[in-house]
Design an enzyme around this catalytic site. Structure first.
Site, PDB file in Angstrom:
ATOM      1  N   GLY A 155       9.669   0.600   6.237  1.00  0.00           N
ATOM      2  CA  GLY A 155       8.705   2.076   6.952  1.00  0.00           C
ATOM      3  C   GLY A 155       8.384   0.991   7.757  1.00  0.00           C
ATOM      4  CB  CYS A 156       5.377   1.163   9.958  1.00  0.00           C
ATOM      5  SG  CYS A 156       5.189   2.819  10.225  1.00  0.00           S
ATOM      6  CB  ALA A 157       5.056  -2.527   5.764  1.00  0.00           C
ATOM      7  CB  ALA A 158      10.401  -3.008   7.334  1.00  0.00           C
TER       8      ALA A 158
ATOM      9  CG  PHE B 176      -1.282  -2.003   8.126  1.00  0.00           C
ATOM     10  CD1 PHE B 176      -1.836  -3.047   7.230  1.00  0.00           C
ATOM     11  CD2 PHE B 176      -1.894  -2.132   8.755  1.00  0.00           C
ATOM     12  CE1 PHE B 176      -2.394  -4.402   7.623  1.00  0.00           C
ATOM     13  CE2 PHE B 176      -2.561  -3.531   9.543  1.00  0.00           C
ATOM     14  CZ  PHE B 176      -2.777  -4.364   8.625  1.00  0.00           C
TER      15      PHE B 176
END
Length: 354
Positions: A137-140, A333
Site C-alpha cells: 500500500g502506501c508504505a511501498a 506508512f
C-alpha cells in the site's frame, strides 16, 4: 554510496476539487445517517484538488473488476514510460544503465508485472532484475527506496529504477458506505512517480541506513477486502493515531545512526492525512514547517498512496534541495501497520563528500 536522484511525477488531467467532492457526497448519500460526520472528515483532510484517470462521470460507474483492471493496465502503459524517461534524464542515465526495476502499486494487478513490459518497451537490458511490490500500500514508496538502497549496497556499481503507479480512483466502490469508505472517497488521488537510485554519482540523497517497523496486531487496520467487484478498501478509525507508536521507531532508527530525529535538516514522509503530519510534528518535536513538502502533496494531489514520498521529495528538489551533507529522514506508512524508513545526507554531485 547510493544516491536517490530527483523523482519525476505525473498526475492525470482530470481534476476534482474539494467542493465538487463534498457536493457529490451530499447528492449521492443524502439519506446517510452519518453524512455530516463524513463531510466534516473530508473537509478536514486539507485536500483541495485531486487528479483522476477518467472523468468523474466514468469514475462513479462500476463496470466490474475486469473492466477496471483493463483500464488500469492501459493507463499504466500509456502514462508510465514518459515518467520513467524523465527520471532517467534527471539521473543522467540510459535504460541500459539500469540493473533493477522496482515497481510498486496497490490499485491494479498485472502478471507479468509492468516491469516486464517496460523492459521490452523501453529497451532495458534483458538482464534487468524485476522486483514488483504489490501489497504494501502506501508504505511501498518507502519500501522501494529501501530495497533500491539494499540492492546498490550489495552491488555498488549498480543503478536501480523505482516506479510507483497508483490509480486509486479505480478502486471506488459505490456500495461501500462506511465512514472510512466515504472518507477515502474524498482523500485518495491518482499519480505516477519514478526515481533512480545511482550506485555511484548523482545529486540527491545519499542513503545511509534503512529500517522497517510493524505495529503488532494491526494488520486489519488498513486492508483490502477482495471481492468479485474488486478491491474494497477498509480503514479502521484508529489509523490516524498510529504516529504515537511509530514516532519512537523513527527515533530509534536515527539513534542507531547517531542522529537525533528531532534535529534533522529535512523530512520526507508519507502524508496519509493531516493528523499524520500533525502528530509526527508533536511526537518527534519537529516544527510543522518541516513537513511542508508532504502537506503540499496532500493539498494539491490528495493521498496518492506509494507515490506520495517521491512527490514530496520532488518538491524538496524543486525548492533548491538542501545544503551539502544536510541530514534527513524519509518514511512511508501503510498496511501492517508498517513504517518503511530511511536516513541519508544531501549530496551535490559537483561537490566532494566532506
Amino acid at each position: 554510496m547510493a544516491t536517490l536522484c530527483k523523482p519525476s511525477v505525473s498526475v492525470p488531467e482530470y481534476v476534482i476539487t474539494m467542493e465538487e467532492t463534498l457536493e457529490l457526497a451530499r447528492s449521492r448519500h443524502a439519506d446517510h445517517p452519518n453524512l455530516p460526520l463524513a463531510l466534516r472528515l473530508i473537509e478536514n483532510t486539507g485536500v483541495r484538488t485531486r487528479h483522476i484517470v477518467q472523468p468523474i462521470e466514468e469514475t462513479l460507474k462500476h463496470p466490474g473488476f475486469e473492466d477496471r483492471n483493463r483500464i488500469y493496465t492501459a493507463e499504466a502503459k500509456a502514462r508510465v514510460p514518459s515518467v520513467v524517461q524523465r527520471a532517467l534524464d534527471e539521473a543522467e542515465l540510459l535504460t541500459t544503465d539500469i540493473d533493477v526495476i522496482i515497481y510498486v502499486s496497490c490499485t491494479g494487478f498485472m502478471m507479468p508485472s509492468l516491469t516486464a513490459w517496460l523492459i521490452n518497451e523501453m529497451a532495458f537490458d534483458a538482464t534487468t532484475r524485476q522486483i514488483p511490490i504489490a501489497q504494501l500500500g502506501c508504505a511501498a514508496g518507502g519500501a522501494a527506496i529501501n530495497r533500491a538502497h539494499d540492492f546498490c549496497t550489495a552491488y555498488p556499481e549498480a543503478n536501480a529504477l523505482i516506479v510507483a503507479c497508483e490509480f486509486c480512483s479505480l478502486c471506488y466502490q459505490p456500495t461501500d458506505l462506511g465512514i472510512g469508505s466515504l472518507l477515502s472517497n474524498g482523500l485518495f488521488g491518482d499519480g505516477i512517480a519514478a526515481a533512480v537510485v545511482r550506485g555511484r554519482g548523482g545529486t540527491g540523497i545519499q542513503l545511509e541506513r534503512n529500517g522497517s517497523y510493524l505495529i503488532p496486531k494491526t494488520e486489519e487496520w488498513i486492508m483490502y477486502d477482495v471481492r468479485a467487484t474488486g478491491f474494497h478498501f477498509l480503514l479502521d478509525k484508529r489509523v490516524p493515531a498510529t504516529m504515537e507508536p511509530l514516532a519512537p521507531a523513527l527515533q530509534d532508527l536515527a539513534g542507531l545512526h547517531g542522529w537525533d530525529a528531532a534535529d534533522l535538516d529535512f523530512y520526507i514522509v508519507h502524508a496519509g492525512g493531516p493528523r499524520i503530519l500533525d502528530d509526527l510534528s508533536k511526537f518527534l518535536q519537529v516544527d510543522p514547517h518541516a513537513f511542508r513538502f508532504s502537506r503540499a502533496t496532500l493539498t494539491e494531489y490528495g493521498n496518492i498512496a506509494s507515490a506520495v514520498v517521491l512527490d514530496a521529495l520532488r518538491r524538496l528538489f524543486d525548492e533548491g534541495g538542501a545544503e551539502h551533507r544536510a541530514r534527513g529522514l524519509l518514511a512511508g506508512f501503510g498496511p501492517g501497520i508498517t513504517a518503511e524508513m530511511a536516513l541519508g545526507r544531501w549530496h551535490s554531485d559537483d561537490r566532494e563528500t566532506a
